[in-house]
Design a protein around this motif. Structure first.
Motif, short mmCIF file in Angstrom:
data_model
loop_
_atom_site.label_atom_id
_atom_site.label_comp_id
_atom_site.label_asym_id
_atom_site.label_seq_id
_atom_site.Cartn_x
_atom_site.Cartn_y
_atom_site.Cartn_z
N ILE A 1 0.83 -1.20 0.00
CA ILE A 1 0.00 0.00 0.00
C ILE A 1 0.87 1.26 0.00
CG2 ILE A 1 -1.63 1.34 1.39
CD1 ILE A 1 -2.85 -1.37 2.26
N GLU A 2 1.87 1.26 0.87
CA GLU A 2 2.76 2.43 0.92
C GLU A 2 3.54 2.59 -0.37
OE1 GLU A 2 2.59 4.60 3.11
OE2 GLU A 2 1.45 3.57 4.68
N SER A 3 3.88 1.47 -0.99
CA SER A 3 4.56 1.55 -2.28
C SER A 3 3.66 2.15 -3.33
CB SER A 3 5.03 0.16 -2.70
OG SER A 3 5.65 0.19 -3.97
N GLY A 4 2.37 1.74 -3.31
CA GLY A 4 1.44 2.30 -4.26
C GLY A 4 1.21 3.79 -4.04
N LEU A 5 1.31 4.23 -2.79
CA LEU A 5 1.16 5.66 -2.48
C LEU A 5 2.44 6.44 -2.71
CD1 LEU A 5 -0.95 5.36 0.78
CD2 LEU A 5 -1.74 6.22 -1.43
N GLY A 6 3.52 5.72 -3.05
CA GLY A 6 4.79 6.39 -3.31
C GLY A 6 5.61 6.67 -2.07
N ASN A 7 5.28 6.06 -0.94
CA ASN A 7 6.01 6.28 0.31
C ASN A 7 7.08 5.19 0.45
OD1 ASN A 7 4.23 8.39 0.87
ND2 ASN A 7 2.79 6.99 1.90
N ARG A 8 8.23 5.41 -0.16
CA ARG A 8 9.26 4.39 -0.19
C ARG A 8 9.82 4.10 1.21
NH1 ARG A 8 10.88 3.02 -5.13
NH2 ARG A 8 12.80 2.15 -4.29
N ASP A 9 9.99 5.13 2.01
CA ASP A 9 10.54 4.90 3.36
C ASP A 9 9.57 4.06 4.20
OD1 ASP A 9 12.76 6.32 2.69
OD2 ASP A 9 12.05 8.21 3.58
N ALA A 10 8.28 4.40 4.14
CA ALA A 10 7.28 3.63 4.88
C ALA A 10 7.23 2.20 4.36
CB ALA A 10 5.91 4.29 4.75
N ARG A 11 7.39 2.06 3.03
CA ARG A 11 7.39 0.70 2.46
C ARG A 11 8.53 -0.12 3.04
NH1 ARG A 11 10.34 -1.44 -1.82
NH2 ARG A 11 9.37 -3.27 -2.82
N GLU A 12 9.73 0.46 3.12
CA GLU A 12 10.88 -0.27 3.66
C GLU A 12 10.69 -0.59 5.14
OE1 GLU A 12 13.31 -1.53 1.98
OE2 GLU A 12 12.48 -0.72 0.11
N ASP A 13 10.06 0.33 5.87
CA ASP A 13 9.80 0.07 7.29
C ASP A 13 8.88 -1.15 7.46
OD1 ASP A 13 11.39 2.16 8.02
OD2 ASP A 13 9.74 3.59 8.28
N TRP A 14 7.84 -1.20 6.64
CA TRP A 14 6.92 -2.33 6.75
C TRP A 14 7.59 -3.64 6.33
CZ3 TRP A 14 3.02 -2.56 9.71
CH2 TRP A 14 2.24 -1.44 9.99
N LEU A 15 8.46 -3.57 5.32
CA LEU A 15 9.19 -4.78 4.92
C LEU A 15 10.08 -5.27 6.06
CD1 LEU A 15 10.20 -4.07 1.20
CD2 LEU A 15 8.61 -5.79 2.05
N ALA A 16 10.73 -4.32 6.74
CA ALA A 16 11.59 -4.69 7.87
C ALA A 16 10.75 -5.30 8.99
CB ALA A 16 12.35 -3.46 8.36
N ARG A 17 9.59 -4.73 9.24
CA ARG A 17 8.72 -5.28 10.28
C ARG A 17 8.20 -6.68 9.92
NH1 ARG A 17 4.39 -1.00 12.51
NH2 ARG A 17 4.03 -2.80 13.89
N SER A 18 8.00 -6.91 8.62
CA SER A 18 7.49 -8.22 8.20
C SER A 18 8.47 -9.34 8.51
CB SER A 18 7.17 -8.21 6.70
OG SER A 18 8.36 -8.16 5.93
N ARG A 19 9.78 -9.01 8.50
CA ARG A 19 10.78 -10.04 8.77
C ARG A 19 10.75 -10.48 10.23
NH1 ARG A 19 13.77 -6.11 5.78
NH2 ARG A 19 13.86 -6.69 3.57
N LYS A 20 10.27 -9.61 11.11
CA LYS A 20 10.22 -9.93 12.53
C LYS A 20 8.79 -10.22 13.01
CE LYS A 20 14.18 -6.91 13.50
NZ LYS A 20 14.66 -5.75 14.27
N ALA A 21 7.85 -10.13 12.10
CA ALA A 21 6.45 -10.28 12.48
C ALA A 21 6.12 -11.74 12.80
CB ALA A 21 5.55 -9.80 11.35
N PRO A 22 5.10 -11.96 13.62
CA PRO A 22 4.67 -13.34 13.90
C PRO A 22 4.26 -14.07 12.61
CG PRO A 22 3.60 -11.78 15.38
CD PRO A 22 4.29 -10.96 14.33
#
Length: 473
Positions: A374-395
């Protein structure tokens, strides 16, 4: 009381008769071979009674002389039977005392003293039990196999041989004797359960279904367990028919399974897929809607979209909105609707739907990956990377799992242990579970989230004409 009255009446009549005879004795004249015999009636009657008694006594003596050999034989047989039973008693005592050699020897001697067929039946039963208690499986099996040739003992022999085969983990041998017992006695609960367990574990679904029909008649399982087993077997048969392209046969079994347990997701999914193949879209919609109301599940989204394949992104969005209205507040409803808005490039609406899930302390990996897109579609690259980083540690995301095995595809038996109906939906109890995806057994509509072969990431399938961000398409 009545016996005393009867005896008194008899004595009274006898006394009157004797008094009458004394008062008026009368006379009896007997002429025979030129001789004449005069006597009173009383004496004549006494002589006749005495003669009858002597004749009866003589007849009894003659009869006893003829019956004596038979009585002696019967007495000898009775003595041997009592002796044999005593030997079996001593053999049982020896077996309980772990004196194997003595127990087996006494059992053999006891069986030798059983002469008639009925006694032999009893002796074989006792010998089989004693030798097994003593731990001599070979002798016990030998006696049991002899029992198989006797119709009156065939069922009991099958049960004994089944137990012995099960103890030595001879599954094929145990199955053979269980089937034999089931043919002899259709109400044998242990045989019915054994045949069903083997058929289910080895994916012999036709035999398992037949065994469930028998189990229903004899009440081998509780109603709830029988219904659950039937649903899983019917679902397995439907999946088999789907893979073999026998759609008409499969859809009837799948619909029956979904009717028995409307919230059993595998049955509803395969029923919906087969409804789509056989032109029963409306029927498929009803069962998916009913299941979503009680138990929303990602597979139901796939099945729902397959019922009307080939539609546009906008049409799919409307269809998803129609599905989730039956349970709008559920997490799966939010995720399904967010996926549909994401594919329609309505990123803000998708984010607003996921915000209650993403603002939690530990959003799932699936939510994190959706937020990154979603953040990538909105053009928010930093937010996109943050969510990707969180996905690696997510349950970890929920999946079908059992005994250290995890997959996004349900199976009627656990692949690691072969146990029947063990796969459950949820987060695996261990992070070391093995993940598998079977592409041939699952069709992914637009917007479906599937794990890759490694199980470490997810991909969102986008429309072919959507250039999308780097992770889409």
């Amino acid at each position: 009381m009545w016996r005393m009255i009867r005896n008194l009446l008899f004595l009274f009549v006898l006394v009157i008769f004797i008094a009458w005879m004394i008062q008026d004795p009368g006379s009896v004249l007997v002429e025979w071979l030129g001789y004449e015999l005069h006597s009173s009636v009383f004496v004549a009657l006494a002589v006749m009674v005495l003669a009858a008694v002597l004749l009866l006594l003589l007849a009894r003596i003659v009869w006893a002389s003829f019956a004596l050999p038979g009585q002696m034989s019967a007495r000898r047989k009775s003595h041997r039977l009592q002796e044999g039973l005593g030997l079996f008693r001593d053999a049982m005592t020896a077996a309980a005392a772990s004196d194997k050699i003595r127990a087996v020897s006494l059992a053999r001697q006891g069986l030798e003293r059983m002469e008639s067929d009925r006694e032999r039946d009893i002796g074989l039963l006792l010998a089989t039990r004693v030798t097994r208690l003593a731990g001599d499986e070979n002798a016990s099996a030998s006696y049991a196999r002899e029992m198989l040739s006797r119709p009156s003992l065939e069922f009991l022999a099958s049960k004994s041989l089944f137990e012995q085969a099960a103890e030595r983990e001879d599954s094929l041998g145990a199955l053979e004797y269980a089937r034999r017992a089931l043919r002899l006695r259709g109400d044998a609960l242990w045989a019915c359960r054994a045949v069903f367990d083997h058929a289910a574990q080895h994916r012999q679904w036709r035999e398992a279904l037949e065994c469930l029909d028998t189990a229903r008649r004899v009440k081998a399982f509780s109603p709830e367990v029988e219904k659950r087993n039937r649903v899983v077997v019917l679902c397995a048969l439907a999946l088999q028919a789907e893979n073999d392209n026998h759609n008409e046969e499969g859809v009837s079994m799948a619909l029956e399974a979904a009717g028995l347990l409307p919230d059993f997701i595998p049955a509803v999914s395969v029923a919906a897929r087969l409804c789509a193949r056989t032109g029963r879209a409306r029927k498929g919609e009803r069962i998916v809607e009913a299941a979503w109301t009680s138990a929303p599940h990602p597979e139901l989204v796939d099945a729902w979209l397959l019922l009307h394949g080939g539609e546009t992104v906008e049409e799919n969005l409307k269809r998803i909105e129609r599905l989730v209205r039956h349970n709008r507040g559920h997490e799966e409803s939010r995720i399904a609707l967010a996926q549909a808005h994401l594919l329609a490039r309505e990123y803000s609406l998708a984010r607003s739907l996921l915000t209650p899930l993403s603002d939690t302390g530990a959003p799932s990996k699936r939510v994190c990956l959706l937020m990154s897109d979603i953040e990538s579609g909105l053009g928010n690259r930093d937010a996109r990377e943050d969510w990707l980083a969180r996905s690696r540690k997510a349950p970890a995301d929920a999946c079908w799992h059992c005994n250290g095995y995890a997959s996004n595809v349900w199976q009627p038996t656990c692949p690691t242990s072969g146990a029947f109906d063990m796969m459950r939906w949820g987060v695996p109890p261990s992070n070391h579970a093995t993940s598998r995806t079977d592409p041939a057994s699952q069709v992914a509509p637009k917007g479906d989230i599937l794990k890759d072969e490694s199980g470490d990431s997810s991909v969102i399938l986008s429309p072919p004409d959507d250039p999308g961000p780097a992770r889409m398409g």
